[in-house]
Scaffold this active site. Structure first.
Site, short mmCIF file in Angstrom:
data_model
loop_
_atom_site.label_atom_id
_atom_site.label_comp_id
_atom_site.label_asym_id
_atom_site.label_seq_id
_atom_site.Cartn_x
_atom_site.Cartn_y
_atom_site.Cartn_z
N GLY A 162 0.84 -1.20 0.00
CA GLY A 162 0.00 0.00 0.00
C GLY A 162 0.87 1.24 0.00
O GLY A 162 2.10 1.16 0.11
N LEU A 163 0.23 2.38 -0.12
CA LEU A 163 0.95 3.64 -0.15
C LEU A 163 1.66 3.93 1.17
O LEU A 163 1.28 3.40 2.22
CB LEU A 163 -0.02 4.78 -0.45
N GLY A 218 2.17 5.64 4.44
CA GLY A 218 1.19 6.26 5.32
C GLY A 218 -0.13 5.51 5.39
O GLY A 218 -1.04 5.90 6.14
N LYS A 273 0.75 0.14 6.75
CA LYS A 273 1.30 -1.21 6.54
C LYS A 273 2.12 -1.70 7.73
O LYS A 273 1.87 -2.78 8.24
CB LYS A 273 2.20 -1.23 5.28
N SER A 274 3.11 -0.93 8.13
CA SER A 274 4.01 -1.36 9.21
C SER A 274 3.26 -1.49 10.53
O SER A 274 3.45 -2.47 11.27
CB SER A 274 5.17 -0.38 9.35
N SER A 321 6.02 -1.82 -2.24
CA SER A 321 6.05 -2.75 -3.38
C SER A 321 5.05 -2.30 -4.45
O SER A 321 4.04 -2.97 -4.66
CB SER A 321 5.79 -4.19 -2.93
#
Length: 200
Positions: A35-36, A38, A41-42, A109
């Site tokens: 995903g973008l 912000g 994801k993390s 990615s």
């Protein structure tokens, strides 16, 4: 094939993946968070990892920024370097799966082809693409690292979503819209889907 490749022979391990899974009491696989910047994801990958750990699952998070501090510190953000970044992570993730670990990877990615290549490294049922969906506007408003602001000023070239493309997944196994879910509910939703698939 180079001379070096001709002289390399695969050495089978004395402990099989099946034996590791039996000892650990669970299957191993990759949760590929994409995903973008912000989008969350993390944060989400770590929330899922914490929940898995509390259920006595062996788990690890490969985070995009963290990996660029070591293994991939020689890479930039050109399309070629991004491709190599993901290739290396795919190979590392494959090793984690063989070791019996549920590995979460949190990487923008941005290219479909690169994500497909990682999927092809793994066996069926070992790769789960998790699309962390979030609009560009919301990601810019969040901007936790101040990167969008710098990208808009031209200080960061080839920034995904601004001056470099992000190719949305066409058929991800899991979609989580972080504009609708908070992190806790999003993590629970992922674990529920994994249970439905018989993986937990």
């Amino acid at each position: 094939m180079s001379t070096t490749e001709k002289n390399i022979v695969w050495h089978d391990a004395s402990v099989s993946r099946k034996e590791r899974s039996k000892r650990l009491g669970h299957e191993s696989f990759v949760l590929w968070f994409t995903g973008l910047s912000g989008s969350g994801k993390s944060t989400l990958a770590n929330a899922v990892s914490r929940k898995l750990f509390e259920e006595d699952r062996l788990t690890y998070v490969l985070d995009g920024d963290n990996v660029r501090h070591g293994l991939n510190k020689d890479l930039g953000f050109s399309p070629e370097d991004r491709q190599e970044n993901i290739r290396r992570i795919g190979e590392v993730a494959k090793l984690f799966v063989d070791a019996g670990t549920i590995v979460s990877t949190a990487f923008i990615s941005p290219y479909k082809e690169d994500r497909a290549q990682v999927r092809n490294l793994l066996n069926d049922g070992e790769f789960f693409e998790v699309y962390v969906k979030c609009s560009l506007d919301t990601c810019e408003q969040r901007d936790p690292k101040g990167l969008y602001q710098k990208a808009r000023k031209g200080e960061i070239p080839e920034f995904t979503g601004i001056s470099s493309p992000y190719e949305e997944p066409e058929a991800p196994e899991i979609v989580i819209d972080t504009e609708e879910y908070n992190i806790e509910k999003a993590a629970d939703a992922i674990l529920e889907q994994l249970r439905e698939k018989g993986l937990l």
